[in-house]
Every structure is written in structure tokens, then in C-alpha cells.
Design a protein around this motif. Structure first.
Motif, mmCIF file in Angstrom:
data_model
loop_
_atom_site.group_PDB
_atom_site.id
_atom_site.type_symbol
_atom_site.label_atom_id
_atom_site.label_comp_id
_atom_site.label_asym_id
_atom_site.label_seq_id
_atom_site.Cartn_x
_atom_site.Cartn_y
_atom_site.Cartn_z
ATOM 1 N N THR A 267 41.462 -20.363 -6.924
ATOM 2 C CA THR A 267 41.039 -20.393 -5.524
ATOM 3 C C THR A 267 41.214 -21.827 -5.034
ATOM 4 O O THR A 267 40.238 -22.517 -4.765
ATOM 5 C CB THR A 267 39.564 -19.951 -5.362
ATOM 6 N N PRO B 189 41.994 -25.300 -2.922
ATOM 7 C CA PRO B 189 41.562 -25.644 -1.560
ATOM 8 C C PRO B 189 42.739 -25.644 -0.588
ATOM 9 O O PRO B 189 43.837 -26.043 -0.956
ATOM 10 C CB PRO B 189 41.002 -27.061 -1.719
ATOM 11 N N LYS B 190 42.477 -25.189 0.631
ATOM 12 C CA LYS B 190 43.504 -25.299 1.670
ATOM 13 C C LYS B 190 43.335 -26.684 2.305
ATOM 14 O O LYS B 190 42.377 -27.401 2.000
ATOM 15 C CB LYS B 190 43.265 -24.213 2.738
ATOM 16 N N ASP B 191 44.252 -27.047 3.196
ATOM 17 C CA ASP B 191 44.188 -28.378 3.806
ATOM 18 C C ASP B 191 42.854 -28.639 4.498
ATOM 19 O O ASP B 191 42.370 -29.760 4.534
ATOM 20 C CB ASP B 191 45.327 -28.564 4.817
ATOM 21 N N ASN B 192 42.234 -27.590 5.046
ATOM 22 C CA ASN B 192 40.974 -27.800 5.768
ATOM 23 C C ASN B 192 39.741 -27.706 4.865
ATOM 24 O O ASN B 192 38.623 -27.712 5.338
ATOM 25 C CB ASN B 192 40.859 -26.778 6.913
ATOM 26 N N GLU C 151 38.723 -25.266 3.031
ATOM 27 C CA GLU C 151 38.296 -23.905 2.670
ATOM 28 C C GLU C 151 39.048 -23.441 1.425
ATOM 29 O O GLU C 151 40.161 -23.893 1.169
ATOM 30 C CB GLU C 151 38.662 -22.933 3.802
ATOM 31 N N ASP D 263 41.353 -21.118 -0.713
ATOM 32 C CA ASP D 263 42.444 -20.174 -0.440
ATOM 33 C C ASP D 263 42.184 -18.919 -1.271
ATOM 34 O O ASP D 263 42.234 -18.947 -2.502
ATOM 35 C CB ASP D 263 43.769 -20.834 -0.841
ATOM 36 N N SER E 254 43.841 -16.017 -1.178
ATOM 37 C CA SER E 254 44.916 -15.019 -1.193
ATOM 38 C C SER E 254 45.130 -14.412 -2.585
ATOM 39 O O SER E 254 45.419 -13.232 -2.716
ATOM 40 C CB SER E 254 46.210 -15.616 -0.648
ATOM 41 N N LYS F 122 36.914 -29.844 -4.828
ATOM 42 C CA LYS F 122 37.134 -28.542 -4.188
ATOM 43 C C LYS F 122 35.803 -27.838 -3.909
ATOM 44 O O LYS F 122 35.585 -27.328 -2.816
ATOM 45 C CB LYS F 122 38.000 -27.700 -5.139
ATOM 46 N N LYS G 113 31.877 -26.596 3.847
ATOM 47 C CA LYS G 113 32.457 -25.656 4.832
ATOM 48 C C LYS G 113 31.545 -24.455 5.051
ATOM 49 O O LYS G 113 31.340 -24.008 6.171
ATOM 50 C CB LYS G 113 33.812 -25.138 4.323
#
Ligand code: UDX
Ligand code: UDX
Length: 469
Positions: free
Chosen positions: A87, A89-92, A94, A96, A98, A302, A309
Motif C-alpha cells: 500500500t 504512498p501516493k504523492d499526496n 494517501e 495507494d 489499487s 508512509k 491524512k
């Protein structure tokens, strides 16, 4: 018992190795065909002490896991299905989700009646319900597809038993480099579920680990006096929160030590003594209080970001967690600032980094302080050389701009400053007299507070520790 593990990263492989060692029948599923092929050849795609040995023991005991890319083969018939996909981290900040989403859908397509789907990945709070929904969707789609086929039609006439399942959360607390030890001799096992039967079955799966009824492997001895492992039973959401809170607390402990180290620098105290002094208070505890260039790795950054968030989604500003992150990343800048204040102009200076991995005993370069430090120095015109016992290949892929030395001798010759970044055993006891004789300058930044300041000063080093001098 029949167990499927989805994802063959650190968490998945350690889970598979542990349960197969404990005598369960394991099948591991991954979408990465190359990885599965390597595992089938007996190659372990990650560096983790004891992992290969544990797989060998399972093979000897006749419980070698099956590695496959075929979802049906792995999932059908499994009583327990562990999700251990990444899982990242996305750039913001959060997580990921998917991979988690596609794992859950795949499980829904193939799971057998009565299976328990267990989340081992670190997932945002509330994911348990989301996974349940996705698996249900997979189950429903399968039923619809079956009904369309002739065989399915016949089956529906005989009123086939509907597929039922439950979901649980079972976070892991393993550290890279000592993952096998942490899994075989854990401080606790956390099981989050809203269903008492599911809890009983999971407790049963963990019984031999809980009661420590297994022959300790020769390469991973049971600590003296280690007794029964406490089982902590909670609802799913609390179990998910436990995972985040544990990592956030550990990260905060280290950031606290680092902030105190910076104050020690100002007032002339020694942070290692201060931390020893406070850590002896059993309410504080002496672990995770080592000051230095801060934490890195795949989890702390992360997870702290993710919990920030989550809080913000509920309109809450978690100041303490935000400060935990800020303090940490400033420690990396501090190394650059210190070098700048000693060397004045960094352009053309040669700086050597001892260690690249985010911590010893791993080749993992995720969020490694070494990369930020090296890049900042290179940006200012310095030549950065580095060495690491095993992380060099991974580091080369991320930062080709670093000069990778093939020996310690090559690293140190002509250096203006040397920085200890990762406290590998081999770098903790260097012949510093000989190191100094090959250097051009005499600056040594002890980024992990491993050396005796007065001994190095006596040799002629300009010793700079993190909160000690
Ligand atoms: C504290 C320190 O514990 C002691 O070592 C020091 O010498 C003096 O200060 P004291 O204030 O008497 O002692 O009580 P303590 O039990 O530590 O609690 C301090 C406050 O923190 C109390 O208001 C208590 O309710 C609160 N507390 C304590 C919490 O809110 N949560 C906790 O987990 C512990
Ligand atoms: C961490 C948690 O410890 C583990 O429970 C969780 O499941 C995953 O995240 P890991 O990232 O593998 O494990 O390593 P850990 O040993 O916790 O170290 C994390 C970072 O903190 C490293 O960069 C290490 O150098 C640093 N660290 C650790 C300090 O700077 N000071 C300390 O006192 C301890």
C-alpha cells in the motif's frame, strides 16, 4: 490448515515462511510472474536474514509453500486468505489502495465457502469494511456469471449454498532485518474482527505460535524467558488503528530523541547519556531512543503521513504527528548544514557516506536518509562517494549520480569529510587511525552516534556527533 497469502513482498513472504514452518499448507499468489518464477527456483527475491532458512526447514518438513500466479490455484479451498500486498504512498501522502482493491476482487472470484479474509497490509482505517464490500462484489459477479452458464443454471435450480466469508485485520509489527525473529517471538498478536467464530479460528491458527509450541530454529533462537504470546482481540477498526499508532509512536519517540539531541548540542549535553537516563524509567522504556539522522524505511514515513491524512479527512489537525515528520526530515538537512559550516564551500569537496540502506541488515533503500543527504550535497557541487555492504545495487537505480566505491580504501582516500549514515556492524569498528591517514580532511560526522567522541578526537578527527561532542 490451508492458508493463502496474496503478495510476496516482505510481509507476504515472512507470513508464508512462518505459517509453513508451523506446519500449515501454504499457497502464495503474486501477479509478478518473474518473482514467482524465482521463488519456484528456490531464490528469495529480498534480503531478510533467516527467511531462506525458514523456507528450507518447511521444505524438509514437507510443507514447502506453493508459489503461483494463478489466483484460482492459490485461493480455492483456502480457509484463511491473508492479504499482504503493498500500500505505497501516493504523492499526496494517501495510501495507494489499487493493489488491495484488485486483491480483494480476485479473492471474491475464487474464495471457498467459510473462508476468512485477513488484512495484513497496513491499510487506512475503515479498509476492513471496504475489503468486505469488494470481496462481496467478486462473489456476486461470480454467481451472476455462473447463472448465465448452463451448469450454473442447473446449480441455481438446486439452490446452491451461497458463499459466505468473514473479514479480519491482523497487523504485523515486523522490522526488516529481524522480521523472522519478530514474527516467531512477537510481543503480541493483534486480531481485529467483529465475529467471535472468526476470532476463535484465527486464535486456533496462531495456537502453536501463541503457546510457543514449536522447535526453535537454530538460526533464530527463542529469547531467554520468552513465554506465551499475548493475543489482543479488538474490533477491525481498532486493530487498524493499532498498526498506525504503533508506528507513529515509535517514529515520535525517535523524533523526540532527535529534538532533544539538538538541544543537547546547544547546551553541551550528551544525548546518548540523556536517553539512557530517561529510558531507564520503565514508563518511557529504553528502545527507539537513538538519536541520529532520523528514521527512514518503507513504514514510518508512509504510516505517519497516512494517519495525518486520515485525521485531516475528519477535520482534525494532528499537530504532534506533523511535528514528528518535520523533526525527522530536518535531521537529514542538519548533516548538510554541519558539513557546510565546517567546510564553508562544498563545491569540489569530496564527501564519503558509510552506508546507504535506511538501516543495517537490509538492502532496502526506501526513504533512506543517505539519498537525501547525497543529493543535497551534490546539488551544492560536492562529489559524493558511498559504500554499503548490500544496498549498493538498489541505490544505483535510485541515485546514479553518486560515486559507488568498491572498497573502504577507495571510499576514504582523499576525502574531505566522512559521514556514518548506516550503522552496519562493519562500519562501527573501523580502524579510524588508518581511515584518517588516507583522508584529505579530518571531519567525521557520526550520524548514528556510534563512536567514542574523545577517542576519535584523540586520533585527530574533527568529530561531530548528533547531540554529543
Ligand atoms: C509526575 C511524574 O509521574 C513523576 O515521575 C514526577 O516526579 C512528577 O510528576 P504526578 O504528577 O504525581 O507525577 O503523577 P502522574 O501519575 O505521573 O500523573 C501526572 C498527570 O498525568 C496526572 O494528571 C495523570 O492523570 C496524567 N496521566 C498520567 C495521564 O493523563 N495519562 C497517563 O497515562 C498517565
Ligand atoms: C518499522 C517498525 O519497527 C515495525 O514494527 C513495523 O512493522 C514496520 O516499520 P522497520 O522500518 O523495518 O520497522 O525498521 P525499524 O527497525 O523500526 O527502524 C526504522 C527506522 O528508524 C530506521 O531508519 C532506523 O535507523 C531508525 N531508528 C530506529 C532510529 O533512528 N533510532 C532508533 O532508536 C531506532
Amino acid at each position: 490448515m490451508k492458508v493463502a497469502v496474496i503478495g510476496t513482498g516482505y510481509v507476504g513472504l515472512v507470513t508464508a515462511a512462518t505459517f509453513s514452518f508451523l506446519g500449515h499448507e501454504i499457497s502464495c499468489l503474486d501477479v509478478n510472474a518473474e518473482r514467482i518464477e524465482r521463488l519456484n527456483k528456490g531464490e528469495i527475491p529480498i534480503y531478510e536474514p533467516g527467511l531462506a532458512e525458514l523456507f528450507e526447514l518447511s521444505a524438509k518438513n514437507g510443507t514447502k509453500p506453493v508459489f503461483t500466479t494463478k489466483a484460482q490455484q492459490a485461493i480455492e479451498g483456502a480457509e484463511f486468505i491473508f492479504i499482504a500486498v503493498g500500500t505505497p504512498p501516493k504523492d499526496n501522502g494517501e495510501a495507494d489502495l489499487s493493489y488491495l482493491e484488485s486483491a480483494a476482487k480476485t479473492i471474491g472470484t475464487y474464495l471457498s465457502d467459510g473462508a476468512i479474509v485477513i488484512n495484513k497490509s497496513t491499510v487506512p482505517v475503515g479498509s476492513g469494511n471496504w475489503v468486505r464490500m469488494l470481496v462481496e462484489k467478486g462473489v456476486a459477479e461470480r454467481a451472476a456469471a455462473q447463472n448465465q452458464s448452463l451448469a450454473g443454471f442447473a446449480q441455481s435450480l438446486t439452490k446452491a449454498h451461497p458463499v459466505t466469508f468473514t473479514v479480519a485485520s491482523n497487523p504485523e509489527f515486523l522490522r526488516e532485518g529481524s522480521a523472522i525473529f519478530d514474527t516467531l517471538y512477537p510481543d503480541r498478536i493483534v486480531i481485529g474482527t467483529d465475529d467471535s467464530k472468526t476470532r476463535d479460528r484465527l486464535e486456533d491458527l496462531y495456537k502453536s505460535l501463541k503457546e510457543q509450541k514449536f522447535k526453535e530454529p537454530s538460526f533464530c533462537k527463542r529469547p531467554e524467558g520468552f513465554g506465551e504470546v499475548p493475543m489482543i482481540s479488538t474490533d477491525i477498526t481498532s486493530a487498524e488503528m493499532i498498526k498506525y499508532s504503533a508506528n507513529a509512536f515509535l517514529a515520535m519517540k525517535i523524533s523526540f530523541a532527535n529534538q532533544i539531541a539538538n538541544i543537547c548540542d546547544l547546551v553541551g549535553a550528551d544525548v546518548t547519556e540523556v536517553m539512557h537516563g530517561i529510558g531507564s524509567d520503565s514508563r518511557i522504556g529504553n528502545k527507539f531512543l537513538s538519536a541520529g539522522i532520523g528514521w527512514g524505511g518503507s513504514c514510518f514515513g508512509k504510516d505517519v503521513q497516512a494517519i495525518i491524512k486520515i485525521a485531516q479527512e475528519y477535520d482534525y489537525e494532528p499537530e504532534l504527528l506533523k511535528a514528528t515528520t518535520d523533526v525527522n526530515y530536518k535531521q537529514r538537512e542538519l548533516v548538510v548544514k554541519r558539513l557546510q559550516s565546517e567546510l564553508k564551500i562544498l563545491k569540489g569537496k569530496r564527501i564519503g557516506l558509510l552506508g546507504l540502506a535506511f538501516k543495517p541488515n537490509t538492502d532496502d533503500m526506501r526513504d533512506a536518509p543517505s539519498i537525501d543527504i547525497a543529493r543535497a550535497l551534490i546539488k551544492m557541487g560536492a562529489e559524493v562517494r558511498a559504500i554499503d555492504p548490500i544496498a549498493t545495487e538498489n541505490a544505483k537505480r535510485i541515485a546514479p549520480e553518486i560515486h559507488y566505491s568498491s572498497s573502504l580504501e577507495e571510499l576514504v582516500s582523499g576525502l574531505d569529510a566522512l559521514v556514518l549514515v548506516t550503522e552496519w556492524d562493519a562500519y562501527k569498528e573501523l580502524d579510524m587511525k588508518s581511515v584518517l591517514s588516507k583522508m584529505n580532511g579530518n571531519i567525521f560526522i557520526d550520524g548514528r552516534n556510534q563512536y567514542d567522541p574523545s577517542a576519535l578526537k584523540a586520533l585527530g578527527f574533527n568529530y561531530i556527533g548528533m547531540g554529543r561532542h
